[in-house]
Write a protein that holds these residues in place. Structure first.
Motif, PDB file in Angstrom:
ATOM      1  N   LEU A   1       0.823  -1.217   0.000  1.00  0.00           N
ATOM      2  CA  LEU A   1       0.000   0.000   0.000  1.00  0.00           C
ATOM      3  C   LEU A   1       0.856   1.266   0.000  1.00  0.00           C
TER       4      LEU A   1
ATOM      5  N   PHE B   1       0.013   3.731  -3.035  1.00  0.00           N
ATOM      6  CA  PHE B   1      -0.523   5.059  -2.737  1.00  0.00           C
ATOM      7  C   PHE B   1       0.570   6.127  -2.702  1.00  0.00           C
TER       8      PHE B   1
ATOM      9  N   ALA C   1      -5.886   4.401   1.973  1.00  0.00           N
ATOM     10  CA  ALA C   1      -4.981   3.241   1.869  1.00  0.00           C
ATOM     11  C   ALA C   1      -5.204   2.252   3.010  1.00  0.00           C
TER      12      ALA C   1
END
Ligand SMILES: Nc1ncnc2c1ncn2[C@@H]1O[C@H](COP(=O)(O)OP(=O)(O)O)[C@@H](O)[C@H]1O
Ligand SMILES: [Mg+2]
Length: 313
Positions: free
Chosen positions: A118, A122, A146
């Motif tokens: 993540l 992101f 996220a």
């Protein structure tokens, strides 16, 4: 299978019907867009569907579960990112994700893998040790969205997730959501931005003043409401006599800003265009430029909302 099913779902605050008699049906694996101007009832609908507030009337099934009777069972299986910011000021980006995974009892190895994944997806890797407090609003929003992906879920609710994001982060998030939907996640996504809905949604409901005023695929909405087209014709000379020549023809406007401009705005724009072209040709008038402007979902949305406002007044 149907993932969200509501019948006559309503929520009133005093005299305000924030959500007014809504029937929804959202299928598995779809990205369902919930589109409406400010105050339309989007957030209230998400709060109802995620069991954060009880409805005033109506029924709802989420993932096949009666959500009014068994709210906790529903909450275990869904993800939700609300509109208002939510973060722990002193926690770093990495720890925020980590903690969220712990809350959802994700086992250690998987948790660590997801944090790394993540942080990359992101675009947060460089911020991993920065405290939430020190992030920009957009960065914080990215962390908030996220962290929701730390846990497994069948259905995700996102309330205006892209507000505050810059264009590239916005696109990144939309593409990320698209990928998750490809893997089978159902997403209920609110926005007041048409181009976003057009970009990722399979189906779109337009909501205004608590009522759903249209539901369809973005393409069908365009077909249904977007028959009206705009065609612009430009002549490099000023022809003040044109309005006389075009007498009897409807749905066009003339202006004389640097030459002569004829704008056709009509449901039968092709036919109007043909008639005008015949007259121009018959009079040896030369066209310098001709262009058709496709109707955007934005225009459809505004016209549908305006019509619904007019009919309710
Ligand atoms: N807790 C509340 N108390 C009173 N009115 C509310 C409350 N929550 C929402 N409303 C009203 O309900 C309507 C819909 O609000 P909301 O669902 O937040 O719209 P949106 O998310 O589409 O902007 C608005 O008129 C809003 O003022
Ligand atoms: Mg809202």
């Amino acid at each position: 299978m149907s993932c969200i099913e509501t019948k006559s779902l309503s929520k009133s605050y005093g005299v305000i019907n924030a959500v007014d008699d809504i029937d929804l049906s959202v299928n598995n694996g779809k990205i369902f867009g919930f589109l409406g101007p400010n105050g339309a009832g989007k957030t209230t609908t998400i709060k109802l569907l995620t069991t954060l507030i009880p409805p005033t009337a109506g029924t709802m099934k989420i993932l096949g579960i009666d959500a009014i009777r068994s709210p906790l069972e529903v909450r275990k299986k869904i993800g939700v990112v609300l509109q208002q910011p939510s973060y722990e000021p002193t926690l770093s980006v990495e720890k925020s994700l980590e903690k969220y995974g712990m809350m959802w009892n994700v086992e250690r190895k998987l948790r660590q893998d997801r944090v790394e994944e993540l942080l990359l997806s992101f675009d947060l890797a460089e911020l991993r040790n920065i405290k939430n407090d020190e992030l920009s609003i957009g960065q914080r929003r990215r962390v908030q969205v996220a962290r929701e992906f730390m846990h497994d879920m069948n259905l995700l609710f996102l309330d205006e997730p892209t507000v505050g994001l810059d264009p590239s982060a916005r696109r990144g998030l939309l593409d990320f959501i698209k990928d998750k939907a490809k893997d089978g996640l159902t997403v209920f996504f609110t926005t007041h931005l048409l181009n976003e809905a057009e970009y990722i949604c399979n189906e779109v409901a337009i909501i205004n003043k608590g009522k759903i005023i249209a539901v369809d695929s973005p393409e069908e909405l365009k077909n249904k409401f977007g028959r009206e087209k705009t065609i612009k014709i430009h002549l490099d000379t000023i022809r003040k006599d044109l309005s006389d020549l075009l007498i009897g023809i409807k749905d066009y406007e003339l202006d004389f800003n640097s030459g002569t401009n004829i704008t056709i705005r009509s449901n039968d724009s092709e036919e109007v265009l043909l008639k005008i072209l015949q007259i121009l040709t018959a009079n040896n008038i030369v066209i310098e430029d001709l262009s058709a402007i496709p109707t955007s979902l934005e225009e459809i949305f505004l016209s549908v909302v305006n019509k619904s406002n007019a009919s309710s007044n």
